[in-house]
Write a protein that holds these residues in place. Structure first.
Motif, PDB file in Angstrom:
ATOM      1  N   PRO A 176      15.429  19.752   0.886  1.00 37.60           N
ATOM      2  CA  PRO A 176      15.052  19.145  -0.431  1.00 37.60           C
ATOM      3  C   PRO A 176      16.012  18.116  -0.705  1.00 37.60           C
ATOM      4  CG  PRO A 176      15.527  21.551  -0.659  1.00 37.60           C
ATOM      5  CD  PRO A 176      15.924  21.419   0.618  1.00 37.60           C
ATOM      6  N   GLU A 177      17.195  17.896  -0.193  1.00 37.02           N
ATOM      7  CA  GLU A 177      17.933  16.870  -0.241  1.00 37.02           C
ATOM      8  C   GLU A 177      17.478  15.374   0.636  1.00 37.02           C
ATOM      9  OE1 GLU A 177      19.494  19.709   1.013  1.00 37.02           O
ATOM     10  OE2 GLU A 177      20.445  20.401  -1.143  1.00 37.02           O
ATOM     11  N   GLU A 178      16.859  16.018   1.833  1.00 38.40           N
ATOM     12  CA  GLU A 178      16.292  14.733   2.439  1.00 38.40           C
ATOM     13  C   GLU A 178      15.151  14.394   1.912  1.00 38.40           C
ATOM     14  OE1 GLU A 178      15.857  16.304   6.403  1.00 38.40           O
ATOM     15  OE2 GLU A 178      17.747  16.262   6.998  1.00 38.40           O
ATOM     16  N   GLN A 179      14.335  15.122   1.289  1.00 42.28           N
ATOM     17  CA  GLN A 179      13.167  14.640   0.498  1.00 42.28           C
ATOM     18  C   GLN A 179      13.630  13.902  -0.577  1.00 42.28           C
ATOM     19  OE1 GLN A 179       9.917  15.217   1.402  1.00 42.28           O
ATOM     20  NE2 GLN A 179       9.460  13.741  -0.193  1.00 42.28           N
ATOM     21  N   ALA A 180      14.389  14.417  -1.298  1.00 44.54           N
ATOM     22  CA  ALA A 180      15.051  13.268  -2.519  1.00 44.54           C
ATOM     23  C   ALA A 180      15.411  12.060  -1.804  1.00 44.54           C
ATOM     24  CB  ALA A 180      16.187  14.141  -3.182  1.00 44.54           C
ATOM     25  N   LEU A 181      16.217  12.078  -0.852  1.00 42.60           N
ATOM     26  CA  LEU A 181      16.631  10.705  -0.303  1.00 42.60           C
ATOM     27  C   LEU A 181      15.353  10.008   0.141  1.00 42.60           C
ATOM     28  CD1 LEU A 181      19.089   9.194   0.322  1.00 42.60           C
ATOM     29  CD2 LEU A 181      19.056  10.176   2.482  1.00 42.60           C
ATOM     30  N   ALA A 182      14.596  10.288   0.808  1.00 40.43           N
ATOM     31  CA  ALA A 182      13.288   9.775   1.073  1.00 40.43           C
ATOM     32  C   ALA A 182      12.747   9.175  -0.019  1.00 40.43           C
ATOM     33  CB  ALA A 182      12.563  10.629   1.855  1.00 40.43           C
ATOM     34  N   ASP A 183      12.449   9.940  -1.274  1.00 38.48           N
ATOM     35  CA  ASP A 183      11.654   9.631  -2.274  1.00 38.48           C
ATOM     36  C   ASP A 183      12.644   8.434  -3.090  1.00 38.48           C
ATOM     37  OD1 ASP A 183       9.890  11.441  -2.039  1.00 38.48           O
ATOM     38  OD2 ASP A 183      10.719  12.969  -3.486  1.00 38.48           O
ATOM     39  N   GLU A 184      13.877   8.335  -3.072  1.00 37.26           N
ATOM     40  CA  GLU A 184      14.570   7.372  -3.607  1.00 37.26           C
ATOM     41  C   GLU A 184      14.510   6.032  -2.940  1.00 37.26           C
ATOM     42  OE1 GLU A 184      18.755   8.115  -4.175  1.00 37.26           O
ATOM     43  OE2 GLU A 184      18.325  10.306  -4.737  1.00 37.26           O
ATOM     44  N   TRP A 185      14.335   6.182  -1.571  1.00 31.11           N
ATOM     45  CA  TRP A 185      14.264   4.945  -0.620  1.00 31.11           C
ATOM     46  C   TRP A 185      12.754   4.286  -1.074  1.00 31.11           C
ATOM     47  CZ3 TRP A 185      17.001   1.690   1.999  1.00 31.11           C
ATOM     48  CH2 TRP A 185      18.318   2.367   2.323  1.00 31.11           C
TER      49      TRP A 185
END
Length: 155
Positions: free
Chosen positions: A10-19
């Motif tokens: 989920p952290e990687e998904q959140a980071l991708a969404d922020e980018w």
């Protein structure tokens, strides 16, 4: 690398969404490939040219009147700061600290009659002497450190 539709946490998904949100705000249209490349450390496009930074104290870009004496400080004049007066200091052991009681005397590193330090947010700005005004203690400033010296001490 993982499949484009597969994100491991989920952290990687959140980071991708922020980018993706940041790129869409900046006007760049980025796909998942661009985001994956950025996360992997690569850059898919050259960076957009940046606007030059303004120098501190440069003329404001609004219709405000320009003060020739320096930057307009009105925006910070109401910010509260902590001012303290330091009579002196000393280092003692925890054993001696725990043995203190009413009537104990602690020897400080200053001589009697030596000026006090006036500190603003922990930064020395002046020296002064104790006075009594309307039955309250006060301090009369005897030596104020110049702004340029204060700035040098910050660095």
């Amino acid at each position: 690398m993982a499949d484009e539709n597969e994100i491991t946490s989920p952290e990687e998904q959140a980071l991708a969404d922020e980018w993706a949100a940041a790129l869409s705000e900046s006007g760049d249209v980025a796909g998942q490939d661009d985001i994956d490349a950025m996360l992997a450390g690569g850059v898919s496009k050259p960076a957009a040219p940046r606007a030059p930074m303004e120098e501190f104290g440069s003329a404001p870009k609004g219709n405000l009147p320009v003060n020739l004496e320096g930057p307009n400080l009105d925006v910070i004049l109401d910010i509260p700061v902590s001012i303290s007066m330091e009579v002196g200091n000393t280092d003692i052991t925890i054993r001696n600290l725990l043995q203190l009681n009413q009537g104990s005397v602690i020897e400080l590193d200053r001589l009697a009659g030596e000026p006090l330090d006036v500190l603003v947010n922990g930064t020395l700005i002046a020296h002064g002497e104790v006075v009594v005004v309307n039955e309250k203690f006060g301090i009369r400033l005897t030596d104020v450190i110049s702004p340029s010296e204060r700035i040098k001490k910050l660095r």
